[in-house]
Every structure is written in C-alpha cells, then in structure tokens.
Design a protein around this motif. Sequence first.
Motif, mmCIF file in Angstrom:
data_model
loop_
_atom_site.group_PDB
_atom_site.id
_atom_site.type_symbol
_atom_site.label_atom_id
_atom_site.label_comp_id
_atom_site.label_asym_id
_atom_site.label_seq_id
_atom_site.Cartn_x
_atom_site.Cartn_y
_atom_site.Cartn_z
ATOM 1 N N ILE A 123 -5.524 -3.753 6.451
ATOM 2 C CA ILE A 123 -5.420 -2.423 5.451
ATOM 3 C C ILE A 123 -5.108 -1.154 6.161
ATOM 4 N N SER A 124 -4.978 0.280 6.418
ATOM 5 C CA SER A 124 -4.701 1.184 6.828
ATOM 6 C C SER A 124 -6.521 1.805 7.279
ATOM 7 N N ASN A 140 -9.371 -7.563 14.829
ATOM 8 C CA ASN A 140 -7.863 -6.481 15.471
ATOM 9 C C ASN A 140 -7.673 -5.308 14.479
ATOM 10 N N LEU A 141 -7.743 -4.186 16.102
ATOM 11 C CA LEU A 141 -7.798 -2.689 15.808
ATOM 12 C C LEU A 141 -6.649 -2.704 16.153
ATOM 13 N N SER A 142 -4.910 -1.925 15.985
ATOM 14 C CA SER A 142 -4.071 -1.167 16.388
ATOM 15 C C SER A 142 -3.076 -0.828 15.669
ATOM 16 N N TYR A 143 -2.225 -0.513 16.022
ATOM 17 C CA TYR A 143 -0.875 0.592 15.778
ATOM 18 C C TYR A 143 -0.956 0.203 14.288
ATOM 19 N N GLU A 144 -1.404 -0.899 14.000
ATOM 20 C CA GLU A 144 -1.116 -1.892 12.348
ATOM 21 C C GLU A 144 -1.709 -1.002 11.332
ATOM 22 N N GLY A 145 -2.791 -1.199 11.900
ATOM 23 C CA GLY A 145 -3.763 -1.058 11.399
ATOM 24 C C GLY A 145 -4.989 -2.050 11.553
ATOM 25 N N VAL A 146 -6.285 -1.730 10.741
ATOM 26 C CA VAL A 146 -7.443 -3.459 10.149
ATOM 27 C C VAL A 146 -6.746 -3.906 10.273
ATOM 28 N N ILE A 183 -7.189 0.856 -2.548
ATOM 29 C CA ILE A 183 -6.914 0.078 -1.391
ATOM 30 C C ILE A 183 -5.588 0.263 -0.657
ATOM 31 N N GLN A 184 -5.249 0.686 0.373
ATOM 32 C CA GLN A 184 -3.857 0.364 0.682
ATOM 33 C C GLN A 184 -3.794 -0.303 2.033
ATOM 34 N N ILE A 185 -2.887 -1.183 1.490
ATOM 35 C CA ILE A 185 -2.503 -2.175 3.040
ATOM 36 C C ILE A 185 -1.882 -1.467 4.192
ATOM 37 N N ALA A 186 -1.674 -1.653 5.293
ATOM 38 C CA ALA A 186 -1.917 -1.475 6.683
ATOM 39 C C ALA A 186 0.023 -0.378 6.636
#
Length: 573
Positions: free
Chosen positions: A454-455, A495-501, A534-537
């Motif tokens: 998710i974002s 995980n926390l990454s540039y893609e999101g949570v 709620i937006q997808i990452a």
Amino acid sequence: MRAGFPVPKAARRFILALVLSALLFLTPSVLAQSPILPTPKIELPQLNNTDVRTAPIRLDGRELFRVAVSADSGSNQNNAIGVRVQGIESNLQRFANQSGSTALEVTSAIDSSSNLPIIRVNNQYLMTVTTLDAQLQGQEPAIYAEELTRVIQQALTTARQERQPDSFVTQTGKAIAILAGMVVLSWMVSRLQSYLRKRHRRSHTEEPNFSELPPNSPETASSRTQLIVKQQLANRQQRTMKDVQRRSLQLVQLLIWATGGFIILGLFPQTRSLQPFVLSTPLKVLGVIVAIYLLSRLSDLLIDRIFGALDISQSSTDVSQRVALRFSTFSRVIKGLVTLAWISIALITILSLIGIEILPLLAGAGIIGLGISLASQNLIKDVINGFLILFEDQYAVGDVIQVGALSGLVESITLRITQIRNAEGRLITIPNSSISIVENLSKDWSRVDLAIAISYDANVDRTIKLIEKVGVEMSHDPDWESRILEPPDVLGVENLSYEGVTLRIWIKTQPLQQWHVGREFRRRLKMALDAEGIQIAIPQQAFSVRGSIDDEVFDHHEAQAAKPKPSQNNSKK
C-alpha cells in the motif's frame, strides 16, 4: 447297543452301506498286493537314455508302441530310426487298407538266422522285434513279441472297422452334430458379447458427475475426495472387467472351435494324424500367453476390488483424504509388480514348453543378472528411491509437487519414474533417482502466502483491520468456509521500500485449494480497498533537473566549500 438308545433303520442301512463300500474300495488294493501268478524277474542290462534312440509307431494317429535303435553310430542313427519307423508304419497302413473280408491273423515266430522274433500279418512280414526293443520294456524279446502281437491285432481290427462305409456314415453324422453344436455355442457367445457391450455402454452413460458435488467440508472428512478416488477405482474395475470379459469370450470362441475341430479330426482315420497339430508347441505357447494375459487382468481387477472395499470414511479428517490418494497410488504400483510376476511365470513356462532346461538357465540368469545390475545402477537407484517415496509417503498421485525447477500435478508413480503435468499441459517424466529434494504443495493442507503493498499515505492500522475483516467475512461464506481451515492471519508490515508499505497475509486452506482461495481473496480485498479509498502502492522515484545557470552557482558553492579556512594564528597577525 443299549435299549435306551435305539438305532433307526435308515441309520443302520447307512452304516451297512458305508462298511460295504469301504470293503469294496479296499479289496482291489489288498488283492493287488498278493498276485496269483508271480512274474519271474528278468535280468537285462541297464540302459541309459544316451545309449538308445526311440521313436513311436503310429497307426491312424494312434501310438501303438515304441521301437529303439542303438546310438553308437552317431548322426547316421537318425536316418536309421526314421527308416525303420517308416517301414513299419507303411506296412501297418497297407494291412489296414485291405478289404474287410480278408481274414486278419497276426503271429510271431523266432527267426532261425537272427534268433529274434518276427511278427507277421497274414504270413506277410511286418517287423522284427530286436533285443533293444525288449530291453527298453524290461522284457525278453519273445514275451514282448507276444504282447506286440495282441496290440497290433487289436489296432488293425479297429482300423479296418473304421474304414467300413457304415462306420464312415456314423462318424460323418457325429461330425455334423458336433459342428452344429459348435455353431450354436459360438452364436450364444456372440450374443453374450453383444449384451455385455450394451450393458457397458449403458453403465458408462450413468456414471455420476462429481464436478456437480459441493466441495468437501471438514465434517465429512474430505468426502468429495474419497468419492472421487472410489469412483476412479470403480472406473478402472469396470474397464478391467470389460477387457477380461471380452478377452475371455474370445478365448471361449477359440476353445469351442479348437476343441470341436480336434474331436472331428479324431473321428476319421484319414484325419486323425492331424490332431497333434492342434496341440503343437506354437499353439501351446499362444495359449500360455493368452492365459497369462487374462490372469494379469484378473489380478488387476482383484487388486482394485480390494482397495475399493477398504473403508476410508472412518479415518480422521486430517488423514482421510491422504489415505484416499495413497490407495490410488499403491494400487497402481502393486498391479505393476503382479504383472511383472505373471510375465516371469509365462517366460519360464514357454521355455519349458520349447524344451529348454529351466534350472541351468536360472543359474546362468543369476550370473547375468549380477552383471546387468552392475551395468544398470541407475535403474536400481530408481527402484530403491521409488520404494522409499511410496513407503515414506513423500507424495502420491493427485499431489502438486515441485522438483527443482519443475512443478506440476502427479499423474503416475511407478518404482522407476514419476510423471507430472505442468500448468502448460506438458507431461514430464522424472526418474526417481534424480529426485533428491521435492516440495509437496498439497499434502495435508496448503497455504496462501499473499503480500500486498500500500502507499505511504495510507493508514497502516486501518488497512490491517480492513484485511482482517475481509478474511473473516470470506471464511464464514458458505461457498468458501469448507476450503479455508483457519481465518486469515495478517502478519503485519513485512517491508518498507520505494514501492510502498508491504503487508503479509497467510491463509490456511484445504489441499490444492490455495490458488482458488487466493484469487477470491485478492478480488474481495481490491473491492474493499477501493471502497475505503486506500491506494495500492505505486513505485516512486525522484528526479532533479538543473539548467546551465544552476550549474554555475552549484560549481561556485562547491569551490568555496573546498577552500581551506584561515587559522586563528594568521588572523591575529
């Protein structure tokens, strides 16, 4: 007998009859032990099978006696025995074809020159009884000649009677009756074959469609899988029974015509010599092959019935489905082993019919087998590893496994190979010796391993509660509750990454149901996230763009930063 226990008249008669029957049964054996006229013992030299060569003498296909010649003359003895047999049989045939009105007198007399008995028919020479002939029967030549005289007299009398017109008409009538019976029996077998074909087609159309059954539930202990496995066993039984019935009726047809032809050939003296062809070695070999095939199919049917009779519905929920799959696997392997045993028996039987000694061959086969085993170590490894796979229940037919980079549904397991079908429909054959690490994706239970990103703008706690709500609703849905063993478990932030949570979810399901459950859960979760906003990452990257003026200012600041600062001593001066 006491007065208090009277014996009925019927019982007394039964006891008396039983005693008389026993006496009649034992009397011949007692009399046989005490001969009235003891036969004097004849001292004759002992002969080995390698010392003589023997051949039968036949008249109209019936063997009358055997003659012998010495084996000292080597290969020429084959011609000698053949010439003697041909001469005697031609003389017998000539006497049998003479007119029935001619008197028939068979006599034997000692020849003065050779001192051997000579048998004559109507004072015409038939044969000379040699010492070797008599020694073969353990008798003196003169005594054996008298016995041959009686045998030849009876054989020629019968042969002449069979050549009479009345006898020919009688035998022809019998042949026509036998032929008519063969036609009737063959027609009845054909009608039975047609009836069985219609019944099999009707039973095939009445097979239940298990795709219409509801999914199995924990309360029924995987009843759907059990029914499917039992239906597969029943289908194999029907196919095997159909094949056995078809082959058996074909064999019955063959036996009807072979037996009838054998009997008809034996009715006429001109055709009786063809009877041995019906019982020749090639036909015996063919009969062994057909019999072994039928026994193999009957064994398959018996094994299917044994496994089909085993009741797996009493097993616990966790093991009932597994036991059902193992039944299907073990039945195939056992049938393969039993078929191999029948083939071995057939080979040994055929070799013995051909005339090859079995014991020396088995001894040589042991040595050859040792050499083959050394040269085929991979095959032995395949068999050993296949046995361990079955014994340890690593996987069974119907499981989804992954072996290295290969994965698919297990369709067949033998002691040598495992066959799986991948998602593209390709059938992959894997030697069992090459299976060192295997992943079973469907044993006992399966799991959906789902990761959702998710974002960063979304509320994590709110999203987790929404995922749990979707999982609870789906696990209580009547269409899906039987496939989900436990409510979905939201593990939290993975995980926390540039893609999101990234959030991770586990869902424990029935075997082979993880893909269906996973697809439905993703669909419901997407709809719920959209409803809550709620937006997808979406993967994000930051870019900095500078012009030529910005580059000059940036370079000036870098140059000022690179200059050394004046020290405090220099500032005081």
